[in-house]
Design a protein around this motif. Structure first.
Motif, mmCIF file in Angstrom:
data_model
loop_
_atom_site.group_PDB
_atom_site.id
_atom_site.type_symbol
_atom_site.label_atom_id
_atom_site.label_comp_id
_atom_site.label_asym_id
_atom_site.label_seq_id
_atom_site.Cartn_x
_atom_site.Cartn_y
_atom_site.Cartn_z
ATOM 1 N N VAL A 30 0.697 -1.122 -0.107
ATOM 2 C CA VAL A 30 0.002 0.054 0.205
ATOM 3 C C VAL A 30 0.818 1.256 -0.051
ATOM 4 O O VAL A 30 0.860 1.881 -1.059
ATOM 5 C CB VAL A 30 -0.971 -0.118 1.280
ATOM 6 N N SER A 31 1.664 1.430 1.415
ATOM 7 C CA SER A 31 2.420 2.650 1.234
ATOM 8 C C SER A 31 3.378 2.489 2.357
ATOM 9 O O SER A 31 3.126 2.304 3.477
ATOM 10 C CB SER A 31 1.429 3.651 1.623
ATOM 11 N N GLU A 32 4.467 3.165 2.030
ATOM 12 C CA GLU A 32 5.457 3.172 3.163
ATOM 13 C C GLU A 32 5.310 4.697 3.756
ATOM 14 O O GLU A 32 5.891 4.843 4.914
ATOM 15 C CB GLU A 32 7.001 2.929 2.810
ATOM 16 N N ALA A 33 4.797 5.372 3.015
ATOM 17 C CA ALA A 33 4.638 6.966 3.485
ATOM 18 C C ALA A 33 3.515 7.345 4.401
ATOM 19 O O ALA A 33 3.417 8.202 5.037
ATOM 20 C CB ALA A 33 4.868 8.001 2.277
ATOM 21 N N VAL A 34 2.317 6.249 3.808
ATOM 22 C CA VAL A 34 1.161 6.736 4.609
ATOM 23 C C VAL A 34 0.710 5.604 5.512
ATOM 24 O O VAL A 34 0.553 4.437 4.772
ATOM 25 C CB VAL A 34 -0.101 6.854 3.489
ATOM 26 N N SER A 35 0.574 5.997 6.644
ATOM 27 C CA SER A 35 0.349 4.730 7.579
ATOM 28 C C SER A 35 -1.118 4.308 7.379
ATOM 29 O O SER A 35 -1.889 4.837 6.763
ATOM 30 C CB SER A 35 0.400 4.902 9.163
ATOM 31 N N VAL A 41 -8.138 7.795 8.621
ATOM 32 C CA VAL A 41 -8.378 9.217 8.763
ATOM 33 C C VAL A 41 -9.015 9.592 7.101
ATOM 34 O O VAL A 41 -9.981 10.140 7.172
ATOM 35 C CB VAL A 41 -7.352 10.169 9.304
ATOM 36 N N LEU A 42 -8.130 9.503 6.275
ATOM 37 C CA LEU A 42 -8.506 9.794 4.795
ATOM 38 C C LEU A 42 -9.788 9.300 4.664
ATOM 39 O O LEU A 42 -10.491 9.812 3.739
ATOM 40 C CB LEU A 42 -7.321 9.288 3.745
ATOM 41 N N ASN A 43 -10.016 7.875 4.653
ATOM 42 C CA ASN A 43 -11.064 7.133 4.664
ATOM 43 C C ASN A 43 -12.447 7.668 5.286
ATOM 44 O O ASN A 43 -13.665 7.804 4.893
ATOM 45 C CB ASN A 43 -11.000 5.580 4.846
ATOM 46 N N ALA A 44 -12.386 8.100 6.724
ATOM 47 C CA ALA A 44 -13.416 8.579 7.479
ATOM 48 C C ALA A 44 -13.941 9.970 6.529
ATOM 49 O O ALA A 44 -14.942 10.105 6.563
ATOM 50 C CB ALA A 44 -13.005 8.904 8.806
ATOM 51 N N GLN A 77 0.146 18.498 4.638
ATOM 52 C CA GLN A 77 0.543 17.881 3.118
ATOM 53 C C GLN A 77 -0.630 18.177 2.325
ATOM 54 O O GLN A 77 -0.373 17.534 1.218
ATOM 55 C CB GLN A 77 0.417 16.440 3.329
ATOM 56 N N ARG A 78 -1.547 18.903 2.861
ATOM 57 C CA ARG A 78 -2.531 19.630 1.852
ATOM 58 C C ARG A 78 -3.450 18.752 1.383
ATOM 59 O O ARG A 78 -4.040 18.664 0.213
ATOM 60 C CB ARG A 78 -1.797 20.280 0.681
ATOM 61 N N CYS A 79 -3.617 17.506 2.299
ATOM 62 C CA CYS A 79 -4.723 16.525 2.067
ATOM 63 C C CYS A 79 -5.899 16.497 2.831
ATOM 64 O O CYS A 79 -7.022 16.193 2.203
ATOM 65 C CB CYS A 79 -4.087 15.039 2.200
ATOM 66 N N VAL A 80 -5.920 17.629 3.845
ATOM 67 C CA VAL A 80 -7.025 18.031 4.737
ATOM 68 C C VAL A 80 -7.257 19.328 4.779
ATOM 69 O O VAL A 80 -6.211 20.195 4.885
ATOM 70 C CB VAL A 80 -7.196 17.165 5.880
ATOM 71 N N ALA A 98 -8.753 18.273 -2.863
ATOM 72 C CA ALA A 98 -8.578 17.364 -4.421
ATOM 73 C C ALA A 98 -7.221 16.265 -4.082
ATOM 74 O O ALA A 98 -7.668 15.131 -4.351
ATOM 75 C CB ALA A 98 -8.384 18.359 -5.463
ATOM 76 N N GLU A 99 -6.330 16.921 -3.376
ATOM 77 C CA GLU A 99 -5.047 16.137 -3.280
ATOM 78 C C GLU A 99 -5.187 14.906 -2.128
ATOM 79 O O GLU A 99 -5.016 13.911 -2.465
ATOM 80 C CB GLU A 99 -3.918 16.838 -2.503
ATOM 81 N N GLY A 100 -6.302 15.183 -1.307
ATOM 82 C CA GLY A 100 -6.432 14.113 -0.292
ATOM 83 C C GLY A 100 -7.355 13.033 -1.015
ATOM 84 O O GLY A 100 -7.166 11.990 -0.714
ATOM 85 N N ARG A 101 -8.417 13.275 -1.939
ATOM 86 C CA ARG A 101 -9.130 12.397 -2.609
ATOM 87 C C ARG A 101 -8.495 11.738 -3.273
ATOM 88 O O ARG A 101 -8.499 10.497 -3.483
ATOM 89 C CB ARG A 101 -10.550 13.160 -3.235
ATOM 90 N N LYS A 102 -7.500 12.235 -4.165
ATOM 91 C CA LYS A 102 -6.473 11.706 -5.086
ATOM 92 C C LYS A 102 -5.699 10.569 -4.369
ATOM 93 O O LYS A 102 -5.630 9.450 -4.915
ATOM 94 C CB LYS A 102 -5.678 12.794 -5.971
ATOM 95 N N LEU A 103 -5.137 10.917 -3.228
ATOM 96 C CA LEU A 103 -4.294 10.024 -2.255
ATOM 97 C C LEU A 103 -5.201 8.832 -1.846
ATOM 98 O O LEU A 103 -4.786 7.751 -1.902
ATOM 99 C CB LEU A 103 -4.027 10.680 -1.216
ATOM 100 N N HIS A 104 -6.494 9.116 -1.415
ATOM 101 C CA HIS A 104 -6.973 8.031 -1.035
ATOM 102 C C HIS A 104 -7.548 7.236 -2.277
ATOM 103 O O HIS A 104 -7.522 5.992 -1.976
ATOM 104 C CB HIS A 104 -8.527 8.447 -0.429
ATOM 105 N N ALA A 105 -7.923 7.608 -3.172
ATOM 106 C CA ALA A 105 -8.204 6.965 -4.339
ATOM 107 C C ALA A 105 -7.020 5.936 -4.969
ATOM 108 O O ALA A 105 -7.170 4.813 -5.317
ATOM 109 C CB ALA A 105 -8.760 7.853 -5.534
#
Length: 140
Positions: A30-35, A41-44, A77-80, A98-105
């Motif tokens: 999945v990711s080494e950068a995002v736990s 949290v992104l998903n919620a 990180q401009r995701c939230v 938009a960046e947060g939605r892109k990261l989640h996706a």
């Protein structure tokens, strides 16, 4: 004097080992950068945009301090995006940018894949029961 315990018969030990497997799979696929907690949290916020930080903590089963640190990091990180609640000035409402939605996706398909991988050790007919038991343990 008591002899050594057979830790393979102790739920806490096995849960810790299962968490190690999950963490390893998460880092690898999945990711080494995002736990996985950051992803939670992104998903919620993807599921419930405009909720406050206390609600994020509750929905993700994180303590409020941990949720606060994760939200701060994701905001940096401009995701939230954080906005004041017009109805209650004490509250701050959160939403994905938009960046947060892109990261989640980008992470969600791999998160689903490792969930399938973790459950693959069980026959199909037992998987929902395994999830039910884990949910029950986690609600204690």
């Amino acid at each position: 004097m008591t002899g050594a315990l057979d830790l393979d018969r102790y739920a806490g030990h096995l849960i810790r080992r299962a968490e190690q497997v999950h963490t390893s799979l998460w880092s690898k696929f999945v990711s080494e950068a995002v736990s996985s907690q950051q992803f939670a949290v992104l998903n919620a916020l993807r599921q419930s945009p405009g909720i406050d930080q206390s609600t994020v903590a509750r929905l993700t089963s994180l303590d409020r301090s941990t949720a606060h640190h994760i939200v701060r990091r994701l905001t940096a990180q401009r995701c939230v995006n954080r906005t004041g609640d017009l109805a209650d000035r004490r509250r701050t409402l959160l939403a994905l940018t938009a960046e947060g939605r892109k990261l989640h996706a980008s992470l969600a398909p791999a998160a689903e894949k490792i969930n399938d991988e973790l459950l693959a050790v069980f026959p199909d007919e037992l998987r929902s029961e395994v999830l039910r038991v884990l949910a029950r343990i986690s609600q204690r």
